[in-house]
Design an enzyme around this catalytic site. Structure first.
Site, short mmCIF file in Angstrom:
data_model
loop_
_atom_site.label_atom_id
_atom_site.label_comp_id
_atom_site.label_asym_id
_atom_site.label_seq_id
_atom_site.Cartn_x
_atom_site.Cartn_y
_atom_site.Cartn_z
NE ARG A 27 -4.36 -1.34 0.56
CZ ARG A 27 -5.38 -1.37 1.40
NH1 ARG A 27 -5.49 -0.46 2.32
NH2 ARG A 27 -6.30 -2.30 1.29
NE ARG A 31 -7.18 5.29 3.02
CZ ARG A 31 -8.09 4.45 3.52
NH1 ARG A 31 -9.32 4.85 3.74
NH2 ARG A 31 -7.76 3.22 3.82
NE ARG A 40 -9.52 9.57 -1.65
CZ ARG A 40 -9.78 9.27 -0.40
NH1 ARG A 40 -9.86 8.02 -0.05
NH2 ARG A 40 -9.94 10.20 0.49
CG ASP A 77 -9.11 -2.71 -4.06
OD1 ASP A 77 -8.51 -2.12 -3.15
OD2 ASP A 77 -9.90 -3.65 -3.83
CE1 TYR A 154 -13.10 -7.14 1.89
CE2 TYR A 154 -11.59 -8.77 1.00
CZ TYR A 154 -11.84 -7.73 1.86
OH TYR A 154 -10.86 -7.28 2.69
O1 CP3 Z 1 0.14 -1.60 -2.47
C1 CP3 Z 1 -0.22 -0.67 -3.21
O2 CP3 Z 1 0.19 0.50 -3.08
C2 CP3 Z 1 -1.14 -0.98 -4.39
C3 CP3 Z 1 -2.51 -0.71 -4.21
C4 CP3 Z 1 -3.46 -1.62 -3.45
C5 CP3 Z 1 -4.66 -1.12 -2.91
N1 CP3 Z 1 -5.37 -2.16 -2.42
C6 CP3 Z 1 -5.05 0.28 -2.94
C7 CP3 Z 1 -6.12 0.72 -2.05
C8 CP3 Z 1 -3.42 -2.98 -3.19
C9 CP3 Z 1 -2.33 -3.99 -3.50
C10 CP3 Z 1 -4.66 -3.33 -2.56
C11 CP3 Z 1 -5.04 -4.70 -2.19
C12 CP3 Z 1 -6.24 -4.94 -1.38
N2 CP3 Z 1 -7.45 -4.33 -1.44
C13 CP3 Z 1 -6.35 -5.97 -0.42
C14 CP3 Z 1 -5.27 -6.98 -0.12
C15 CP3 Z 1 -4.18 -6.44 0.69
C16 CP3 Z 1 -4.52 -6.08 2.07
O3 CP3 Z 1 -4.39 -4.88 2.41
O4 CP3 Z 1 -4.86 -6.97 2.85
C17 CP3 Z 1 -7.63 -5.93 0.13
C18 CP3 Z 1 -8.19 -6.81 1.22
C19 CP3 Z 1 -8.34 -4.89 -0.54
C20 CP3 Z 1 -9.76 -4.49 -0.37
C21 CP3 Z 1 -9.83 -3.11 0.09
N3 CP3 Z 1 -9.64 -2.02 -0.75
C22 CP3 Z 1 -9.95 -2.63 1.41
C23 CP3 Z 1 -10.18 -3.50 2.63
C24 CP3 Z 1 -9.82 -1.23 1.34
C25 CP3 Z 1 -9.76 -0.28 2.48
C26 CP3 Z 1 -11.02 0.41 2.79
C27 CP3 Z 1 -10.76 1.47 3.83
O5 CP3 Z 1 -11.50 2.45 3.78
O6 CP3 Z 1 -9.83 1.36 4.63
C28 CP3 Z 1 -9.63 -0.88 0.00
C29 CP3 Z 1 -9.44 0.49 -0.55
C30 CP3 Z 1 -8.07 0.84 -0.97
N4 CP3 Z 1 -7.31 0.07 -1.81
C31 CP3 Z 1 -7.37 2.03 -0.67
C32 CP3 Z 1 -6.15 1.98 -1.35
C33 CP3 Z 1 -5.08 3.02 -1.40
C34 CP3 Z 1 -7.88 3.17 0.17
C35 CP3 Z 1 -9.03 3.80 -0.56
C36 CP3 Z 1 -9.04 5.28 -0.49
O7 CP3 Z 1 -8.23 5.94 -1.16
O8 CP3 Z 1 -9.91 5.78 0.23
#
Ligand code: CP3
Length: 354
Positions: A27, A31, A40, A77, A154
């Site tokens: 990640r 944020r 964003r 994602d 999910y």
């Molecule tokens: O690593 C990186 O920089 C690449 C980007 C990446 C994102 N999500 C960006 C993201 C990667 C590799 C993921 C994978 C992902 N997404 C996983 C597996 C890895 C892990 O963290 O366990 C999972 C379970 C998801 C599903 C998902 N997407 C969740 C649980 C969330 C968070 C929701 C929250 O509000 O906390 C996301 C959203 C997400 N994916 C964000 C980012 C930067 C945040 C969204 C935002 O900008 O508001």
């Protein structure tokens, strides 16, 4: 394609000698970076950012402008696949991901299409091509997908879950329905990752965030078996170079010996497993990636450096270590502290590679 200028990350995944330990952060585009929040808001929301290749490329490169990272990771994602299957992904502020439709019955599973990644996920492939071209060979680009089990959690729950009530009911009471869903997802993930590789991804990581919620036998049958099927169907060489595969099961530390058998080049570790023990258990069969607790980044510089040093010492001298956090970087981390971390890995790891 431009010649790769820094291939430390790919070399470490193949357990080849490097000058210092390569590092990236799960990640890393996210944020905690003010410039990410700015882009964003320009995109409108998170999914619009993922679906805009130019902006997805921009945020992928943001952490590389700040830190001396050894790899870039595609900004996207894991939930793009279920979205392409027609489930209607959306994000509720502060609530995490949600789906308009859930998958609960045999009929629901049968009705799910396996997406044609080149067409239905063309925005992801466009982002991969855009990023590769913008990187100009600076560092390798990592592609990724969720594991079938993690994606299924999910899709069946309809969003994030604490107890996995619906999917565990399906797994124990209707295993044939569970297997049908996981089989479809394994096919979809294989096609998706191969398409990312064709578009320019130089390594791929499978995120099995929720495999650790299973018992050992259930993990083997419902998560690992499908990751193994994916790994055996992946393109392993492209452009004359090996495309390494990293398997990351969060909370999977007790199963490393069986995970090795999935055929990946590297295993990702969260911080609950001691990396030196992990190395002794897997021997020279795979490289290891990890594994500092992301919360260490809330501490002052000295504490961060001490923890990096401790993990390097635990792994010990020699090849096959990619440094990373044990899970994604938290949104409240001060970007300065991430910089301390990256610099510490490069500086303190040199003696381990003499
Ligand atoms: O690593 C990186 O920089 C690449 C980007 C990446 C994102 N999500 C960006 C993201 C990667 C590799 C993921 C994978 C992902 N997404 C996983 C597996 C890895 C892990 O963290 O366990 C999972 C379970 C998801 C599903 C998902 N997407 C969740 C649980 C969330 C968070 C929701 C929250 O509000 O906390 C996301 C959203 C997400 N994916 C964000 C980012 C930067 C945040 C969204 C935002 O900008 O508001």
């Amino acid at each position: 394609m431009a010649e790769l200028k820094n291939d430390r990350f790919l070399r470490a995944l193949m357990r080849e000698p490097v000058d210092c330990t390569p590092v990236w952060m799960m990640r890393q585009a996210g944020r905690y970076l003010p410039e990410y929040r700015e882009t964003r808001s320009q995109a409108g929301d998170f999914m619009s950012l993922c679906k805009n290749p130019k902006l997805a490329c921009e945020v992928t490169l943001q952490p590389l402008e700040r830190y001396d990272l050894d790899a870039a990771i595609l900004f996207s994602d894991i939930l793009t696949i279920p979205d392409a299957m027609g489930l209607g992904l959306y994000f509720e502020a502060g609530e995490g991901p949600r789906f308009k439709k859930v998958v609960r019955t045999a009929d629901d599973v049968a009705a799910l299409p396996v997406p044609d990644a080149a067409v239905d996920l063309d925005y992801v492939m466009a982002a991969v091509r855009e990023i590769r071209s913008a990187l100009m060979g600076r560092v390798p680009l990592i592609g990724f997908s969720g594991s079938p089990w993690t994606l299924a959690t999910y899709m069946v729950e309809g969003g994030s879950s604490k107890d996995f009530r619906h999917i565990k009911e399906m797994m124990y009471a209707r295993p044939e329905v569970m297997h049908a869903l996981l089989g479809k997802l394994a096919d979809a993930v294989t096609v998706y990752l191969n398409e990312q590789i064709r578009a320019g991804a130089q390594a791929v990581q499978i995120f099995d965030t929720w495999g650790g919620a299973l018992s050992g036998p259930m993990y083997a049958e419902f998560s690992l078996a499908y990751m193994k099927r994916i790994v055996s169907g992946l393109i392993r060489e492209n452009d004359g170079r090996r495309v390494p595969v990293i398997l990351f099961t969060k909370n999977g530390g007790q199963w490393l010996e069986t995970m090795v058998e999935a055929g990946a080049d590297a295993l990702g570790l969260d911080w609950t497993t001691e990396i030196g023990d992990a190395r002794r258990r897997v021997g020279d069969r795979v490289a290891l990636q990890g594994n500092m607790d992301p919360s260490v980044l809330y501490a002052p510089a000295d504490r961060i450096r001490a923890e990096v040093s401790r993990i390097l010492e635990s792994f010990g001298p020699g090849n096959g270590h990619v440094f990373n956090l044990g899970h994604g970087i938290h949104q409240f981390v001060d970007p300065e502290q991430a910089g301390v971390f990256v610099e510490a890995v490069h500086e303190l790891s040199v003696p381990y590679h003499k």
